[in-house]
Motif scaffolding. Sequence first.
Motif, mmCIF file in Angstrom:
data_model
loop_
_atom_site.group_PDB
_atom_site.id
_atom_site.type_symbol
_atom_site.label_atom_id
_atom_site.label_comp_id
_atom_site.label_asym_id
_atom_site.label_seq_id
_atom_site.Cartn_x
_atom_site.Cartn_y
_atom_site.Cartn_z
ATOM 1 N N ALA A 1 0.648 -1.060 -0.115
ATOM 2 C CA ALA A 1 0.022 0.078 -0.092
ATOM 3 C C ALA A 1 1.037 1.259 0.130
ATOM 4 N N VAL A 2 0.417 2.254 -0.903
ATOM 5 C CA VAL A 2 1.440 3.500 -0.900
ATOM 6 C C VAL A 2 0.095 4.442 -0.833
ATOM 7 N N ARG A 3 0.019 4.801 0.462
ATOM 8 C CA ARG A 3 -1.057 5.571 0.923
ATOM 9 C C ARG A 3 -1.190 6.765 0.288
ATOM 10 N N ASP A 4 0.170 7.588 0.113
ATOM 11 C CA ASP A 4 0.257 8.868 -0.175
ATOM 12 C C ASP A 4 0.261 9.208 -1.546
ATOM 13 N N VAL A 5 0.317 7.994 -2.593
ATOM 14 C CA VAL A 5 0.367 8.209 -3.950
ATOM 15 C C VAL A 5 -0.631 7.683 -4.540
ATOM 16 N N GLN B 1 7.826 0.796 -0.661
ATOM 17 C CA GLN B 1 7.139 1.832 -1.363
ATOM 18 C C GLN B 1 7.892 2.324 -2.469
ATOM 19 N N LEU C 1 7.523 12.004 -4.773
ATOM 20 C CA LEU C 1 6.062 11.731 -5.147
ATOM 21 C C LEU C 1 5.259 11.361 -3.879
ATOM 22 N N ILE C 2 6.047 10.663 -3.027
ATOM 23 C CA ILE C 2 5.584 10.193 -1.934
ATOM 24 C C ILE C 2 5.379 11.368 -0.896
ATOM 25 N N GLY D 1 2.668 13.566 -1.955
ATOM 26 C CA GLY D 1 1.209 13.106 -1.704
ATOM 27 C C GLY D 1 0.869 13.287 -0.064
ATOM 28 N N PHE D 2 2.006 13.007 0.673
ATOM 29 C CA PHE D 2 1.878 13.190 2.097
ATOM 30 C C PHE D 2 1.477 14.587 2.623
#
Lengths: 256, 365
Positions: free
Chosen positions: A93-97, B314, B331-332, B335-336
């Motif tokens: 799971a890549v929650r932020d993407v 990830q 990118l992470i 998004g965070f």
Amino acid sequence: MMKPLLEVENLTVAIGDEPLLSNVNLTVAPGEIHVVFGPNGTGKSSLIKAIMGLPPYRVTSGDVRFEGESILELPIDERARLGIGLAFQQPPAVRDVSLSALGIALGIDKSRLSDEAAQIGMGGHITRGLNDGFSGGEQKRSELLQLLLQRPKLLLLDEPESGVDVDSLKLLTAVIERLFQRDLPIRERTVGGIIVTHTGSVLKHLHATRGYVLVNGRIICSGAPLDIFDQISENGFGNCLAEAQIKEKTHDFLKG
Amino acid sequence: MTSSKDKLDLRKVGYDETGETPRSASFLIEDDTTRVAASKERDLVMDSMRRTRGDYPWVKDLEWSLVDPDTDEFTRLVASHENPAGNFIYVKEGAKIRFPAQSCFLLKADRNEQVLHNIIVLEPGSELHLITGCTAASYSNAGKHIAVTEIFVRKGATLTYTMVHDWAPGVEVRPRTGIVVEQGGTYLSNYIALTRVKHIDTNPLAVVKSGGTARFNSILYAKEGSFFDVGGRINLLGAGARGEIVSRVVAAKSSVISRGLIEGGNADTKGHMECNGIMLDDQAVIHAIPELKATYPDTELSHEAAVGKIAGEQLNYLMTRGLSEEEARALIIRGFLDVRIEGLPASLQKVIDTMIEQAMTKEAI
């Protein structure tokens, strides 16, 4: 003879000092689908993850060539950019993407992304975190959707159909057929790949080229995929194992 | 007037001098001199505190009613000023102001100490979106920004207060903020700080009366050499009051203390807190301190906190799609930090999005 897409030659892979795969050989030409069977924990996923270059898999000997060039020294992303695509069995799971953010980062046309997502029944998922709270079936669809967008030449599909219901299976099979360009005449197909499966359900429509049985990190037999699948369905991996043991004994005997 | 270079800086923190983005009112203070104080709305007053103290003596009674002047040396410093500069914002009863109001606190002179006292009043049933940008005129600026702000959200009123900080590596920042949310009112605070700063400490307290709501969102990217001690406290004082604190922290070669305190002190009160942090290197420190305090049995308080580095699996996963490790990491992080804020006008969300975009591209991660 077309130039092979992928050549795996005497590949030996370990995690740390623990050997996982031993002397694996296989060659995939454009248009070909190779299917790897085997019991759980036997090294099937390790094989395709090692081809992709994922840690913690360490190639200790042998070679992996893509379109004639060794890729062992290349990082994961360069392998992907060459045209290798992997569908994970259990993606993290890549929650932020979200898929849509990933699409933007990869320069994929926005409308193409939403069209493909809608077709695969994932239209409502493109703004959610990747695989975050996705059901098993949604994860499989999301993986194949990403490959549709990526358009790889070499597909590595790790159990693309395991644990999904009948309706999803139909949809997934249709997508896999598309990925492998099954709508094109044979000589125009440029995409090839490896499918790891234990149910074999995808084989019905795909007409795979060759099947292998992998046990304890070794390919112990190979042949026509449906024959192998029928044998496994009836007798489990027993026949193959017996055959392999006989071969090994003969080998030992001849070696003296 | 401000120079064209300052204009560029101000737009970065959401202050539009060009008139391209519709604003209902504007306020700009440079060091302690008010440069702009203007409102286009009849029901919205946007003025300097110095003038307001003269024009409306009742405002003096509001000063120091929510923040104790004896809180610390910085509140004492503000209290010791006879007539400190600051911003007065007043929305008349029932007025729903359509376009956001903007204010900007600019630190222009090097080594200056900006001491301010601000008052914001939303009368019953009124609504306002406010964006405040705080910045230093030059990257090499050193100075201090010390500001007491007292916010009164009257019965059934709604204030969304978006604050963007873009200071300089030598600046110290000490906001001291008190908020009261009267019956059925809503206070929504968004705090965004994504650039280097020497020191920021702020821990506003919102007292929420019956049926009121307070929410604090903070989005922090602490870059090299920065120190942040940023939090929010919500006291759910009245029955049915609601509170939420969400903080997202990214730290690189910097120290961050991320605080949160929700106190449930009445029937049917609910509070939730999320403190999440990403550590980018081994010189970063993130200290998350989420606190819940129940002083009444019929309250429901919860929190979740997670701090750590970006998981390797990830990164690897995104790399299989063709992104380099750096691209995957960026990118992470993007998004965070991308917290979609409910009820925020698109033009203000755009300011936040642009800031995040700039924070990601300005420096290598």
